[in-house]
Design a protein around this motif. Structure first.
Motif, mmCIF file in Angstrom:
data_model
loop_
_atom_site.group_PDB
_atom_site.id
_atom_site.type_symbol
_atom_site.label_atom_id
_atom_site.label_comp_id
_atom_site.label_asym_id
_atom_site.label_seq_id
_atom_site.Cartn_x
_atom_site.Cartn_y
_atom_site.Cartn_z
ATOM 1 N N ASP A 38 0.854 -1.184 0.000
ATOM 2 C CA ASP A 38 0.000 0.000 0.000
ATOM 3 C C ASP A 38 0.893 1.238 0.000
ATOM 4 O OD1 ASP A 38 -2.389 -1.467 0.131
ATOM 5 O OD2 ASP A 38 -2.079 -1.755 2.289
ATOM 6 N N PRO A 39 0.533 2.262 -0.763
ATOM 7 C CA PRO A 39 1.395 3.441 -0.818
ATOM 8 C C PRO A 39 1.364 4.213 0.499
ATOM 9 C CG PRO A 39 -0.651 3.860 -1.993
ATOM 10 C CD PRO A 39 -0.675 2.415 -1.589
ATOM 11 N N HIS A 40 2.555 4.615 0.953
ATOM 12 C CA HIS A 40 2.670 5.486 2.109
ATOM 13 C C HIS A 40 2.809 6.914 1.590
ATOM 14 C CE1 HIS A 40 3.521 2.081 4.879
ATOM 15 N NE2 HIS A 40 4.038 1.554 3.795
ATOM 16 N N SER A 41 2.325 7.857 2.366
ATOM 17 C CA SER A 41 2.459 9.241 1.946
ATOM 18 C C SER A 41 2.903 10.091 3.116
ATOM 19 C CB SER A 41 1.146 9.780 1.361
ATOM 20 O OG SER A 41 0.143 9.806 2.355
ATOM 21 N N GLY A 42 3.572 11.200 2.794
ATOM 22 C CA GLY A 42 4.030 12.132 3.813
ATOM 23 C C GLY A 42 4.099 13.531 3.236
ATOM 24 N N ILE A 43 3.828 14.524 4.070
ATOM 25 C CA ILE A 43 3.849 15.914 3.643
ATOM 26 C C ILE A 43 5.226 16.494 3.929
ATOM 27 C CG2 ILE A 43 2.788 18.177 3.908
ATOM 28 C CD1 ILE A 43 0.956 16.050 2.724
ATOM 29 N N VAL A 44 5.841 17.103 2.911
ATOM 30 C CA VAL A 44 7.205 17.618 3.011
ATOM 31 C C VAL A 44 7.204 19.119 2.742
ATOM 32 C CG1 VAL A 44 9.549 17.424 2.081
ATOM 33 C CG2 VAL A 44 8.094 15.400 2.213
ATOM 34 N N PRO A 45 7.806 19.923 3.623
ATOM 35 C CA PRO A 45 7.870 21.371 3.374
ATOM 36 C C PRO A 45 8.816 21.698 2.221
ATOM 37 C CG PRO A 45 9.128 20.808 5.339
ATOM 38 C CD PRO A 45 8.419 19.555 4.905
ATOM 39 N N VAL A 46 8.479 22.726 1.454
ATOM 40 C CA VAL A 46 9.331 23.177 0.355
ATOM 41 C C VAL A 46 10.346 24.176 0.918
ATOM 42 C CG1 VAL A 46 9.403 24.375 -1.868
ATOM 43 C CG2 VAL A 46 7.475 22.881 -1.309
ATOM 44 N N PRO A 47 11.645 23.898 0.788
ATOM 45 C CA PRO A 47 12.652 24.825 1.323
ATOM 46 C C PRO A 47 12.509 26.214 0.697
ATOM 47 C CG PRO A 47 13.667 22.736 0.664
ATOM 48 C CD PRO A 47 12.259 22.720 0.140
ATOM 49 N N ASP A 48 12.445 27.247 1.528
ATOM 50 C CA ASP A 48 12.285 28.616 1.035
ATOM 51 C C ASP A 48 12.881 29.589 2.058
ATOM 52 O OD1 ASP A 48 11.492 31.065 -0.007
ATOM 53 O OD2 ASP A 48 9.499 30.372 -0.583
ATOM 54 N N PRO A 49 14.126 30.018 1.843
ATOM 55 C CA PRO A 49 14.783 30.915 2.809
ATOM 56 C C PRO A 49 14.082 32.258 2.970
ATOM 57 C CG PRO A 49 16.086 30.708 0.791
ATOM 58 C CD PRO A 49 15.006 29.689 0.708
ATOM 59 N N ARG A 50 13.207 32.634 2.038
ATOM 60 C CA ARG A 50 12.481 33.898 2.140
ATOM 61 C C ARG A 50 11.584 33.926 3.378
ATOM 62 N NH1 ARG A 50 10.250 33.805 -4.022
ATOM 63 N NH2 ARG A 50 9.458 31.850 -3.168
ATOM 64 N N LEU A 51 11.086 32.761 3.779
ATOM 65 C CA LEU A 51 10.176 32.712 4.922
ATOM 66 C C LEU A 51 10.868 33.118 6.217
ATOM 67 C CD1 LEU A 51 8.228 29.405 4.163
ATOM 68 C CD2 LEU A 51 7.469 31.744 3.779
ATOM 69 N N ALA A 52 12.092 32.634 6.406
ATOM 70 C CA ALA A 52 12.820 32.986 7.628
ATOM 71 C C ALA A 52 13.108 34.481 7.671
ATOM 72 C CB ALA A 52 14.118 32.186 7.690
ATOM 73 N N ARG A 53 13.454 35.048 6.530
ATOM 74 C CA ARG A 53 13.739 36.481 6.461
ATOM 75 C C ARG A 53 12.484 37.302 6.783
ATOM 76 N NH1 ARG A 53 16.084 41.182 7.202
ATOM 77 N NH2 ARG A 53 16.300 42.516 5.355
ATOM 78 N N LEU A 54 11.355 36.937 6.201
ATOM 79 C CA LEU A 54 10.117 37.659 6.465
ATOM 80 C C LEU A 54 9.664 37.482 7.916
ATOM 81 C CD1 LEU A 54 8.059 36.927 3.213
ATOM 82 C CD2 LEU A 54 9.085 39.106 3.876
ATOM 83 N N SER A 55 9.833 36.276 8.443
ATOM 84 C CA SER A 55 9.429 36.021 9.821
ATOM 85 C C SER A 55 10.213 36.889 10.794
ATOM 86 C CB SER A 55 9.622 34.545 10.167
ATOM 87 O OG SER A 55 8.757 33.742 9.392
ATOM 88 N N ALA A 56 11.512 37.059 10.534
ATOM 89 C CA ALA A 56 12.337 37.921 11.387
ATOM 90 C C ALA A 56 11.927 39.382 11.220
ATOM 91 C CB ALA A 56 13.809 37.735 11.032
ATOM 92 N N MET A 57 11.627 39.782 10.001
ATOM 93 C CA MET A 57 11.271 41.166 9.708
ATOM 94 C C MET A 57 9.959 41.568 10.399
ATOM 95 S SD MET A 57 10.926 42.786 5.875
ATOM 96 C CE MET A 57 12.404 41.928 5.357
#
Length: 364
Positions: A38-57
């Motif tokens: 049976d197929p297993h599935s998992g959710i994987v985040p897409v790497p995006d350094p812009r998010l860390a910069r905006l979160s700090a800002m």
């Protein structure tokens, strides 16, 4: 929007090991065909350094990346299109995903048997592609009589659909995958309804020994040439090594990669390339409560992008206030962007661009 990538390959090529590394889960890994049924599935985040910069800002309280679902599909074997192994079931699983990730074995290991007795990734790729193509041919052949009856009436729909169908059928019979066969854009909706396995975008992963990441073997170089001839890109990954990295604490991974002279892991590249291959762009929303990445297809208008957040925003859309991430990054704050006159007001016809930081004005 739900996006899924199916991990496909012959048995014992490292699909489940790669999946475990991607999702940091514990799918069984065993040295025999059909360990994954049976197929297993998992959710994987897409790497995006812009998010860390905006979160700090913005000193945000929550950061939400874009995500892609990866599905570990059991190994295909020669004859799967005729039901060999668990072929029909597996082909159905492939039909349900948006993108196919071909995992091809490029490593030697006497303790892990190869289903064909020899490590030859080019041959393995040909087996998989042939089975998918034969499955498509079988599917289309079963529809010919029904469709021909529909097309006997000379409607505009028939004038578009019939030549598209015949072009696809002829191309498949000549050994071309669906994605390499051109048809009238007016037939796109009809074509999508055919559910062709070979119409799906594809990525190619060579699962290699750690030593081959810097010095690929001749067989991996041959595989790279074969895939380049298909218009694709090969991503070399050591799945075993990536699984070990995935077990490290987040703060130690970057240091470990730097020591190896790498700027990012093979898995990061795989997730990023998968996202791009799906034809997606990312717009961003930012504030004190949340910074979030939103994936939308290229060519999406501002109201349709707003609908990803909530249907009410699309329904009551007034305008989009848009900043470029690059301007925010360079100037350091939303206030500075506004003072430079770089915040734009866009209407219903505006096409969302990758890196747009958007605030939607609406009224319902």
């Amino acid at each position: 929007m739900g996006l899924s990538c199916g991990i496909v390959g012959l048995p014992n090529v490292g699909k489940s090991t790669l999946f475990n590394a991607l999702t940091a889960s514990a799918v069984p890994v065993a040295n025999y065909p059909f360990c994954t049924i049976d197929p297993h599935s998992g959710i994987v985040p897409v790497p995006d350094p812009r998010l860390a910069r905006l979160s700090a800002m913005y000193s945000t309280r929550k950061t939400v990346p874009a995500t892609v679902e990866f599905v570990d599909i059991a190994g295909l074997v020669k004859g799967a299109s005729q039901g060999e192994g668990l072929g029909n079931q597996f082909l159905g699983h492939i039909r349900s995903v948006d993108l196919v990730v071909h995992v091809l074995r490029g490593f030697d290991d006497g303790e892990i048997t190869h289903v064909h007795g020899e490590v030859n990734p080019v041959s393995d790729l040909e087996v998989i592609e042939t089975e998918l193509l034969l499955a498509d041919l079988s599917s289309l052949s079963g529809r010919v009589q029904k469709l021909e009856k529909q097309w006997k009436t000379a409607t505009k729909e028939a004038e578009v659909q019939r030549p598209a169908f015949l072009a696809i059928l002829s191309g498949l019979e000549a050994g071309k995958p669906g994605r390499a066969i051109s048809t009238d854009p007016l037939a796109n909706s009809f074509r999508k309804g055919l559910g062709l396995l070979t119409d799906k975008p594809a990525l190619y992963v060579a699962n290699v020994a750690e030593t081959e990441l810097r010095a690929p073997s001749e067989r991996v170089r041959s595989l790279e040439k074969a895939i380049a001839g298909r218009g694709g890109v090969l991503i070399p990954i050591c799945a075993k090594w990536e699984a070990e990295i995935a077990e490290l604490p987040e703060e130690e991974r970057a240091t470990f990669l730097q020591e190896l002279g790498l700027d990012r892991s093979g898995l990061d590249r795989l997730v990023t390339e998968g996202y791009r291959s799906l034809g997606l762009v990312t717009f961003l929303t930012a504030g004190e409560v949340e910074v979030r990445a939103w994936p939308v297809p290229q060519g999406t208008t501002a109201p349709k992008a707003a609908a990803e957040i909530h249907s009410d925003i699309e329904r009551g859309f007034i305008r989009a206030e848009v900043m470029r991430y690059e301007d925010l990054d360079r100037l350091g704050s939303e206030k500075a962007v506004k003072e430079k006159g770089l915040l734009r007001l866009e209407g219903k016809e505006y096409i969302i661009q990758d890196g747009d930081v958007v605030y939607f004005r609406f009224n319902v």
